[in-house]
Design a protein around this motif. Structure first.
Motif, PDB file in Angstrom:
ATOM      1  N   UNK A 329       8.183   1.292   3.204  1.00 42.14           N
ATOM      2  CA  UNK A 329       8.218  -0.006   4.043  1.00 42.14           C
ATOM      3  C   UNK A 329       9.683  -0.261   5.047  1.00 42.14           C
ATOM      4  N   UNK A 330       8.755   0.269   6.446  1.00 43.45           N
ATOM      5  CA  UNK A 330       9.693  -0.617   7.040  1.00 43.45           C
ATOM      6  C   UNK A 330       8.950  -1.198   8.357  1.00 43.45           C
ATOM      7  N   UNK A 341       6.207 -12.517   5.549  1.00 45.52           N
ATOM      8  CA  UNK A 341       6.919 -10.839   5.643  1.00 45.52           C
ATOM      9  C   UNK A 341       5.475  -9.666   6.094  1.00 45.52           C
ATOM     10  N   UNK A 342       5.563  -9.864   7.786  1.00 46.87           N
ATOM     11  CA  UNK A 342       4.637  -8.656   8.265  1.00 46.87           C
ATOM     12  C   UNK A 342       5.331  -6.899   8.265  1.00 46.87           C
ATOM     13  N   UNK A 349      -0.558  -1.579   8.093  1.00 46.33           N
ATOM     14  CA  UNK A 349      -0.437  -3.270   8.042  1.00 46.33           C
ATOM     15  C   UNK A 349      -0.189  -4.326   6.948  1.00 46.33           C
ATOM     16  N   UNK A 350       0.796  -4.168   6.362  1.00 40.30           N
ATOM     17  CA  UNK A 350       1.117  -5.384   5.169  1.00 40.30           C
ATOM     18  C   UNK A 350       1.723  -6.732   5.334  1.00 40.30           C
ATOM     19  N   UNK A 351       1.844  -8.101   4.360  1.00 42.25           N
ATOM     20  CA  UNK A 351       2.035  -8.740   4.246  1.00 42.25           C
ATOM     21  C   UNK A 351       2.789  -9.422   3.076  1.00 42.25           C
ATOM     22  N   UNK A 352       3.830  -9.668   2.755  1.00 41.30           N
ATOM     23  CA  UNK A 352       4.282 -10.407   1.242  1.00 41.30           C
ATOM     24  C   UNK A 352       4.711 -11.651   1.727  1.00 41.30           C
ATOM     25  N   UNK A 368      -3.697  -5.616   6.069  1.00 43.23           N
ATOM     26  CA  UNK A 368      -4.324  -5.938   6.407  1.00 43.23           C
ATOM     27  C   UNK A 368      -5.415  -4.868   7.574  1.00 43.23           C
ATOM     28  N   UNK A 369      -4.778  -3.937   7.621  1.00 38.94           N
ATOM     29  CA  UNK A 369      -5.508  -3.043   8.306  1.00 38.94           C
ATOM     30  C   UNK A 369      -5.664  -1.540   7.126  1.00 38.94           C
TER      31      UNK A 369
END
Length: 500
Positions: A329-330, A341-342, A349-352, A368-369
């Motif tokens: 993750x970066x 947090x994205x 692209x992720x969020x948690x 998300x992507x």
């Protein structure tokens, strides 16, 4: 039973038929087409199974159903059976199944690969290619009743698609050539057309002109193949650009009829996306091919007709994937309300959520992507309803905005140049980023939409670390002093401050 009751039953039956039809999905992407001898039915491979449908279109029926790959169907001369290849026992072997389905019968047990291409005129023998460990390929006939094999010929050069003639005395095949995934290849290694005479053992070249000749078919009315007649722009060196390529009709793989002397007559006139997976009925009265995911039929001398195939489809494997993210993750940023947090991981692209939820999915991240390339460097919009990020989906790593409600991404940067170093301006009304290339520098763009504005001009510069003053009136940036060190990493830096 009263007439009123009969009418009600009739309406109910019609409703069931309509419902059944509505449930059928259009089938896109049929491959390895094969027409029945009379041209009335079409066999093909889809989802790794063999299917059969009316050649005029309509509902397709799956006649094999195995988790392994089944493809390359071939009709028997009487239309009662279909041979195909399958790797359900490791390597590819030949199987035979009834044209309406049933339990497939395995007919080869070779340690290498056996690929069926046509049935012989006797109705019991199959012409296939057998590939040996040393790379040699042999054209072999297989008696499906006795399982006896007879080798017709071998070749040190690649050979492809041997087609037994309807009369049974000759075999048409391709020699040399690159795989079908390179239909526009031009050169001395392009696939040629040859004829093998079973009686004399003589091999005769039919057509060789430096263009690929793919999916050859020999019928009672002649030879058909997919080829080209015009060159396509190419580059001999990696540093030389070919520029914008426009495909002509002659530079597009189209269907041709080829006579015994090698002269070709074009039957389709596509430009751009070419024809593939050509098949012909035994008498040559009907052709079928795939183009851009759709199936077409063609009566020689007529125009191609797009065929709609439908089927009650189900996924053979799960379309959902559980991914455990433990590292990588970066570029993580916090949402404006502090709830999520994205970040980017695996070029997506992720969020948690910041706080753990409840239930079995409380730790799940949201993707998300799903772009095949690189999506990176996400940063929330000030209202938290969107995310700015960089992506190479149009070539260079350009700036995009993702709407979290619709998952729709819209390009923001206007030039085909890579960008990085995304950050919000102090008033949170604009997004700043660095752009590379001839018009390189630092740009800002309104978060609510608008045209990017260049605020610092630095054409072709490397990474510019920059920061805005709290009031947003100045921007400071660090620039490498070129030539100040023996090596690039030994170079010194200068700090610049520019009024906005």
């Amino acid at each position: 039973m009263s007439m009123k009751s009969v009418r009600r039953l009739g309406i109910f039956a019609l409703a069931l038929v309509a419902s059944s039809t509505a449930l059928a999905d259009e089938l896109i992407g049929a491959r390895w087409l094969s027409l029945s001898p009379d041209g009335s039915r079409l066999a093909f491979s889809y989802q790794g199974d063999i299917w059969v449908a009316p050649a005029s279109g309509g509902k397709a029926v799956r006649i094999t159903d195995n988790i392994e790959m089944d493809d390359r169907p071939v009709w028997s001369p009487d239309g009662s059976k279909i041979a195909f290849q399958s790797d359900r026992f490791g390597n590819f072997d030949v199987f035979v199944v009834g044209a309406d389905g049933g339990k497939p019968k395995r007919v080869t047990w070779f340690s290498g690969n056996d690929v069926p291409y046509s049935w012989d005129a006797d109705g019991k023998s199959i012409t296939l290619i057998r590939t040996f460990d040393n790379g040699y390929r042999s054209v072999v006939t297989l008696d499906t009743e006795t399982l006896g094999l007879k080798s017709l010929f071998s070749d040190q050069m690649p050979i492809d698609a041997p087609q037994a003639s309807p009369e049974g005395d000759k075999v048409l095949y391709g020699r040399f050539g690159f795989p079908w995934q390179r239909p526009r290849y031009q050169g001395s290694a392009a696939e040629q057309l040859w004829l093998f005479d079973k009686k004399t053992g003589k091999r005769t070249e039919v057509r060789s002109n430096g263009y690929q000749h793919l999916w050859p078919n020999i019928t009672k009315s002649g030879i058909y193949a997919i080829t080209m007649t015009d060159p396509v722009a190419s580059s001999s060196t990696l540093t030389k650009s070919v520029g914008k390529v426009t495909f002509t009709v002659g530079g597009t793989p189209n269907v041709y009829k080829i006579d015994a002397k090698g002269s070709a007559k074009r039957l389709t006139n596509f430009a751009g996306d070419g024809a593939r997976f050509l098949a012909a009925s035994r008498d040559g009265s009907l052709l079928a091919f795939e183009r851009d995911g759709s199936v077409y039929t063609l009566k020689p001398g007529g125009e191609p007709v797009k065929v709609t195939l439908t089927a009650n489809l189900d996924d053979k494997i799960s379309t959902e994937e559980n991914v455990v993210l433990t590292e990588g993750a970066e570029a993580a940023t916090l949402s404006p309300d502090g709830s999520t947090i994205v970040f980017s991981a695996g070029s997506e692209i992720w969020s948690v959520p910041v706080k753990k939820g409840e239930g079995p999915n409380r730790d799940d991240a949201v993707r998300w992507s799903e772009w095949e390339g690189v999506d990176s460097a996400p940063i929330y919009t000030p209202d938290g309803k969107g995310v700015f990020f960089t992506s190479d989906r149009e070539g260079a790593l350009m700036l995009y905005r993702l709407d979290l409600a619709t998952k729709k991404a819209v390009r923001v940067s206007t030039e085909s140049a890579s960008v990085e170093n995304l950050q919000l301006t102090p008033d949170r009304k604009s997004l700043a980023y660095q752009q590379y290339g001839p018009n390189g520098g630092i740009y800002t763009v309104p978060v609510e939409g608008g045209k990017p504005t260049q605020v610092v001009k630095r054409p072709g510069r490397a990474n510019l670390e920059y920061s805005f003053s709290p009031d947003g009136k100045y921007v400071a940036f660090v620039e490498i002093l070129e030539g100040s060190g023996l090596y690039y990493w030994d170079s010194g830096n200068n700090v610049f401050v520019q009024e906005l």
